[in-house]
Design a protein around this motif. Structure first.
Motif, PDB file in Angstrom:
ATOM      1  N   TYR A 194      31.180  45.597  43.687  1.00  0.00           N
ATOM      2  CA  TYR A 194      31.820  45.536  42.380  1.00  0.00           C
ATOM      3  C   TYR A 194      30.995  44.793  41.332  1.00  0.00           C
ATOM      4  O   TYR A 194      31.457  44.564  40.221  1.00  0.00           O
ATOM      5  CB  TYR A 194      33.212  44.921  42.500  1.00  0.00           C
ATOM      6  CG  TYR A 194      34.163  45.849  43.206  1.00  0.00           C
ATOM      7  CD1 TYR A 194      34.700  46.956  42.561  1.00  0.00           C
ATOM      8  CD2 TYR A 194      34.499  45.643  44.542  1.00  0.00           C
ATOM      9  CE1 TYR A 194      35.557  47.819  43.212  1.00  0.00           C
ATOM     10  CE2 TYR A 194      35.361  46.504  45.201  1.00  0.00           C
ATOM     11  CZ  TYR A 194      35.881  47.583  44.533  1.00  0.00           C
ATOM     12  OH  TYR A 194      36.725  48.444  45.189  1.00  0.00           O
ATOM     13  N   HIS A 250      38.631  38.623  40.139  1.00  0.00           N
ATOM     14  CA  HIS A 250      38.349  40.041  39.933  1.00  0.00           C
ATOM     15  C   HIS A 250      39.477  40.908  40.473  1.00  0.00           C
ATOM     16  O   HIS A 250      39.938  41.834  39.810  1.00  0.00           O
ATOM     17  CB  HIS A 250      37.029  40.407  40.617  1.00  0.00           C
ATOM     18  CG  HIS A 250      36.699  41.860  40.523  1.00  0.00           C
ATOM     19  ND1 HIS A 250      37.008  42.761  41.527  1.00  0.00           N
ATOM     20  CD2 HIS A 250      36.110  42.584  39.542  1.00  0.00           C
ATOM     21  CE1 HIS A 250      36.606  43.966  41.168  1.00  0.00           C
ATOM     22  NE2 HIS A 250      36.062  43.892  39.974  1.00  0.00           N
ATOM     23  N   ASN A 267      42.657  40.953  38.393  1.00  0.00           N
ATOM     24  CA  ASN A 267      42.525  41.613  37.093  1.00  0.00           C
ATOM     25  C   ASN A 267      42.460  43.132  37.177  1.00  0.00           C
ATOM     26  O   ASN A 267      42.384  43.802  36.153  1.00  0.00           O
ATOM     27  CB  ASN A 267      41.285  41.098  36.354  1.00  0.00           C
ATOM     28  CG  ASN A 267      41.485  39.692  35.864  1.00  0.00           C
ATOM     29  OD1 ASN A 267      42.586  39.292  35.499  1.00  0.00           O
ATOM     30  ND2 ASN A 267      40.420  38.917  35.854  1.00  0.00           N
ATOM     31  N   GLN A 268      42.498  43.680  38.380  1.00  0.00           N
ATOM     32  CA  GLN A 268      42.449  45.130  38.546  1.00  0.00           C
ATOM     33  C   GLN A 268      43.789  45.758  38.196  1.00  0.00           C
ATOM     34  O   GLN A 268      44.835  45.227  38.537  1.00  0.00           O
ATOM     35  CB  GLN A 268      42.072  45.503  39.980  1.00  0.00           C
ATOM     36  CG  GLN A 268      40.711  45.021  40.395  1.00  0.00           C
ATOM     37  CD  GLN A 268      39.620  45.513  39.484  1.00  0.00           C
ATOM     38  OE1 GLN A 268      39.487  46.713  39.263  1.00  0.00           O
ATOM     39  NE2 GLN A 268      38.851  44.605  38.937  1.00  0.00           N
ATOM     40  N   THR A 269      43.744  46.894  37.514  1.00  0.00           N
ATOM     41  CA  THR A 269      44.967  47.636  37.227  1.00  0.00           C
ATOM     42  C   THR A 269      45.016  48.852  38.144  1.00  0.00           C
ATOM     43  O   THR A 269      43.993  49.454  38.451  1.00  0.00           O
ATOM     44  CB  THR A 269      45.011  48.106  35.760  1.00  0.00           C
ATOM     45  OG1 THR A 269      43.858  48.884  35.494  1.00  0.00           O
ATOM     46  CG2 THR A 269      45.072  46.923  34.805  1.00  0.00           C
TER      47      THR A 269
END
Length: 117
Positions: A64, A85, A88-90
């Motif tokens: 990533y 990280h 914060n992923q949708t």
């Protein structure tokens, strides 16, 4: 016509004030549920990255392209960066369900759906 009694209204079909308030409260709750995103319990929101092996953390960082302060970050720094990280992923629910159903249906084949991931 002189014998007519005054008509009494039946209260059986008329809602009382309290039942009207309950109906309005229920409608407001339903509207709030639709307008607010569903929140999951804490156990489904986070992953404990402290229990993950360091090699897996390094691979996650590499895949990533997560930036850390130093190239050879220690375990604590990796866990913090990866946790940030990950949180914060949708997730696009429709795409996730589509991929899941496709994977179940076509276990041995490669996915050929055009997804905007």
């Amino acid at each position: 016509m002189g014998n007519s009694k005054p008509k009494q209204q039946s209260t059986a079909y008329l809602p009382s004030n309290s039942s009207m308030r309950q109906t309005n409260d229920n409608r407001e709750r339903e509207r709030d549920k639709r307008s607010k995103p569903a929140t999951l319990s804490k156990e489904f929101q986070t992953i404990d990255f402290d229990t993950v092996e360091t090699s897996v953390l390094r691979k996650y960082k590499r895949v990533y392209k997560i930036k850390t302060r130093s190239k050879n970050a220690d375990r604590e720094e990796l866990v913090q960066a990866i946790s940030r990280h990950f949180l914060n992923q949708t997730v696009k629910e429709a795409d996730s369900v589509t991929c899941f159903l496709y994977a179940i249906r076509h276990r041995d084949s490669v996915m050929r759906l055009p997804l905007n991931v």
